[in-house]
Design an enzyme around this catalytic site. Structure first.
Site, PDB file in Angstrom:
ATOM      1  N   GLU A 284       0.809  -1.221  -0.132  1.00 59.59           N
ATOM      2  CA  GLU A 284       0.005   0.146  -0.007  1.00 59.59           C
ATOM      3  C   GLU A 284       0.927   1.072   0.146  1.00 59.59           C
ATOM      4  O   GLU A 284       0.833   1.927   0.887  1.00 59.59           O
ATOM      5  CB  GLU A 284      -0.828  -0.071   1.268  1.00 59.59           C
ATOM      6  CG  GLU A 284      -1.592  -1.123   1.356  1.00 59.59           C
ATOM      7  CD  GLU A 284      -2.204  -1.350   3.001  1.00 59.59           C
ATOM      8  OE1 GLU A 284      -2.053  -0.497   3.673  1.00 59.59           O
ATOM      9  OE2 GLU A 284      -3.020  -2.388   3.069  1.00 59.59           O
ATOM     10  N   ARG A 287       3.727   7.499  -0.380  1.00 58.81           N
ATOM     11  CA  ARG A 287       4.642   8.572  -0.316  1.00 58.81           C
ATOM     12  C   ARG A 287       5.744   8.263  -1.497  1.00 58.81           C
ATOM     13  O   ARG A 287       6.181   8.814  -2.381  1.00 58.81           O
ATOM     14  CB  ARG A 287       5.458   8.475   0.978  1.00 58.81           C
ATOM     15  CG  ARG A 287       6.492   9.555   0.976  1.00 58.81           C
ATOM     16  CD  ARG A 287       7.361   9.491   1.953  1.00 58.81           C
ATOM     17  NE  ARG A 287       6.526   9.281   3.490  1.00 58.81           N
ATOM     18  CZ  ARG A 287       6.236  10.414   4.232  1.00 58.81           C
ATOM     19  NH1 ARG A 287       6.795  11.430   4.019  1.00 58.81           N
ATOM     20  NH2 ARG A 287       5.558  10.213   5.443  1.00 58.81           N
ATOM     21  N   TYR A 327       5.144  17.963  11.319  1.00 58.08           N
ATOM     22  CA  TYR A 327       6.313  16.829  11.533  1.00 58.08           C
ATOM     23  C   TYR A 327       7.653  17.177  11.791  1.00 58.08           C
ATOM     24  O   TYR A 327       8.680  16.352  11.935  1.00 58.08           O
ATOM     25  CB  TYR A 327       6.126  15.793  10.441  1.00 58.08           C
ATOM     26  CG  TYR A 327       4.905  15.132   9.892  1.00 58.08           C
ATOM     27  CD1 TYR A 327       4.164  14.492  10.949  1.00 58.08           C
ATOM     28  CD2 TYR A 327       4.631  15.198   8.682  1.00 58.08           C
ATOM     29  CE1 TYR A 327       2.859  13.922  10.576  1.00 58.08           C
ATOM     30  CE2 TYR A 327       3.339  14.646   8.045  1.00 58.08           C
ATOM     31  CZ  TYR A 327       2.535  13.968   9.232  1.00 58.08           C
ATOM     32  OH  TYR A 327       1.461  13.419   8.655  1.00 58.08           O
ATOM     33  N   CYS A 357      -0.589  34.016  10.452  1.00 58.04           N
ATOM     34  CA  CYS A 357      -0.178  34.673  11.802  1.00 58.04           C
ATOM     35  C   CYS A 357      -0.034  33.598  12.778  1.00 58.04           C
ATOM     36  O   CYS A 357      -0.654  33.473  13.756  1.00 58.04           O
ATOM     37  CB  CYS A 357      -1.402  35.367  12.114  1.00 58.04           C
ATOM     38  SG  CYS A 357      -1.749  36.972  11.104  1.00 58.04           S
ATOM     39  N   GLU A 358       0.957  32.715  12.469  1.00 58.24           N
ATOM     40  CA  GLU A 358       1.416  31.530  13.401  1.00 58.24           C
ATOM     41  C   GLU A 358       2.822  31.731  13.353  1.00 58.24           C
ATOM     42  O   GLU A 358       3.472  31.561  12.533  1.00 58.24           O
ATOM     43  CB  GLU A 358       0.719  30.348  13.099  1.00 58.24           C
ATOM     44  CG  GLU A 358      -0.740  30.104  12.831  1.00 58.24           C
ATOM     45  CD  GLU A 358      -1.382  29.801  14.182  1.00 58.24           C
ATOM     46  OE1 GLU A 358      -0.539  29.498  15.195  1.00 58.24           O
ATOM     47  OE2 GLU A 358      -2.365  29.872  14.552  1.00 58.24           O
TER      48      GLU A 358
END
Length: 430
Positions: A284, A287, A327, A357-358
């Protein structure tokens, strides 16, 4: 010296300009604006066929884990190459069907399958449910009985193998939410074997994502084959073994990875040695099929000199690509145009950040870049878990997606229009 490119076959510099196959990325950015996702079809095709060719001598089904990138154009092209699909929602099954994929090649994984999702999957005669708990098993029996159908099932067992990957994408340890403890599996299989509405077809496990070594797969395989021996002694025969996701991908220079053929051969040798070489092998992979096929192109808005850091502020944000902040993922960031060494622009170290705004809105930290405002950058290895994890945070529109095949390119998702964001909302006069 030109920057390192994880897929230097389908992405390359020509006269100091970055190209995808036979198309300059600058041309796509000028036509469609930024940010924009760009994928190489040949990169996707080559990655998928690497598994298919390795599996060709054996009974197999090569599934694409479409949570990595669920654009229906990509699903359609993989279906034409013979792919099955690993899904984790009813919506993903609908995408497979819309893309002309074969539901009989679909595996349904995930810990939270609803009644409606199970019913929809049964109605479309999917290949197999990967069952992750006893309550789920009971629910599948209930839905199958209501439809007077037999559901094909495999138990996803948790082999307690440490894949040595990021804790958020580790899935095969006892403390993870996934699967049934391998010690409990014989009892649950026996329970399943007594139902008239279930057909046991295999064993499934998934130990994590971005695994760069084959040894965790081999450890898990040993445990699966031990379980197969126990089931055989109880008269429960299997049709397939599902080894879960594929190998990881190269993100940065110096990484060494095994080839798909090495993984397949090592696992099949174990199966053959233990008397299970006739079983269908299932993977499966997500990526490793699409990860290095894509780049996210962005434009530099400002270069800001801070007290302790320099910031390269771009028009791409964490809503477009959340992997770095979620991550702490390292992704190569390169300029579309490489300036000559003797030009007056100096190379400096920047944090590449977005407009949200982070403080967590960043794409890369401490990157050496020779750039100026208005230049374009490419975030490499953006084909997996980029667009599928995007959001509308700060009322930002999702980028378009462009697929390149040789010298041609196609819009496979248009840039969103602002009206779409409000179309399902309603003003109430109170």
């Amino acid at each position: 010296m030109l920057p390192f490119l994880p897929d230097d076959k389908n992405f390359s510099y020509r006269d100091n300009e970055l190209w995808c196959e036979r198309v300059p990325l600058k041309q796509i950015a000028e036509e469609f604006g930024t940010p924009v996702y760009v994928y190489s079809y040949n990169s996707i095709k080559e990655a998928f066929l690497a598994y298919q060719q390795a599996l060709k001598p054996y009974p197999h089904l090569m599934c694409y884990a479409m949570k990595a990138n669920s654009n229906i154009a990509i699903i359609h092209l993989l279906a034409k190459l013979g792919a099955g699909f690993d899904i984790v929602s009813g919506g993903e099954l609908r995408r497979v069907i819309e893309a002309s994929g074969d539901p009989k090649k679909v595996l349904f994984s995930g810990v939270g399958k609803t009644y409606d999702e199970i019913a929809y999957a049964l109605e479309n005669d999917i290949k197999c449910f990967n069952v992750e708990s006893e309550p789920e098993l009971e629910r599948i029996i209930e839905v199958a009985k209501a439809q007077n159908k037999v559901a094909r099932i495999s138990l996803r067992v948790n082999p307690n193998v440490d894949a040595k990957t990021h804790p958020y994408i580790s899935t095969g340890l006892k403390q993870n939410k996934f699967g049934i403890a391998i010690e409990d599996a014989p009892r649950v299989y026996e329970k399943a074997s007594k139902s008239d509405f279930l057909k046991i077809t295999g064993i499934d496990c998934h130990i994590g994502s971005q695994i760069t070594d084959i040894s965790p797969f081999l450890d898990a395989c040993d445990k699966l084959l031990d379980l197969a021996d126990v089931l055989k002694s109880k008269g429960i025969e299997l049709d397939h073994i599902d080894f879960g996701g594929g190998l990881g991908i190269v993100y940065e220079e110096g990484q060494e990875l095994h080839h798909a053929s090495e993984l397949v051969e090592a696992l099949h040798q174990k199966m053959e040695h233990r008397g299970y070489g006739h079983l269908e092998m299932i993977f499966e992979a997500g990526r490793s099929i699409v990860g290095n096929s894509g780049v996210l192109v962005t434009e530099i808005q400002y270069l800001k000199e801070g007290e302790t850091k320099n910031f390269c502020i771009v028009d791409t944000a964490m809503n477009d690509m959340i992997r770095p902040t979620l991550y702490q993922a390292w992704m190569q960031i390169v300029p579309l145009h490489v300036y000559p060494e003797n030009c007056p622009i100096k190379e400096e170290t920047f944090d590449v950040v977005g407009p949200i705004c982070e403080t967590g809105d960043w794409l890369g930290k401490d990157r050496k870049l020779k750039v100026q405002p208005g230049d374009l950058l490419a975030v490499m290895s953006a084909g997996a878990y980029g667009m599928t994890m995007s959001s509308h945070y700060n009322t930002r529109l999702k980028p378009p997606e462009i697929l390149v095949d040789g010298a041609e390119y196609y819009v496979i998702r248009e840039r969103e229009k602002i009206e779409k964001l409000f179309s399902s909302e309603h003003i109430v006069e109170l």
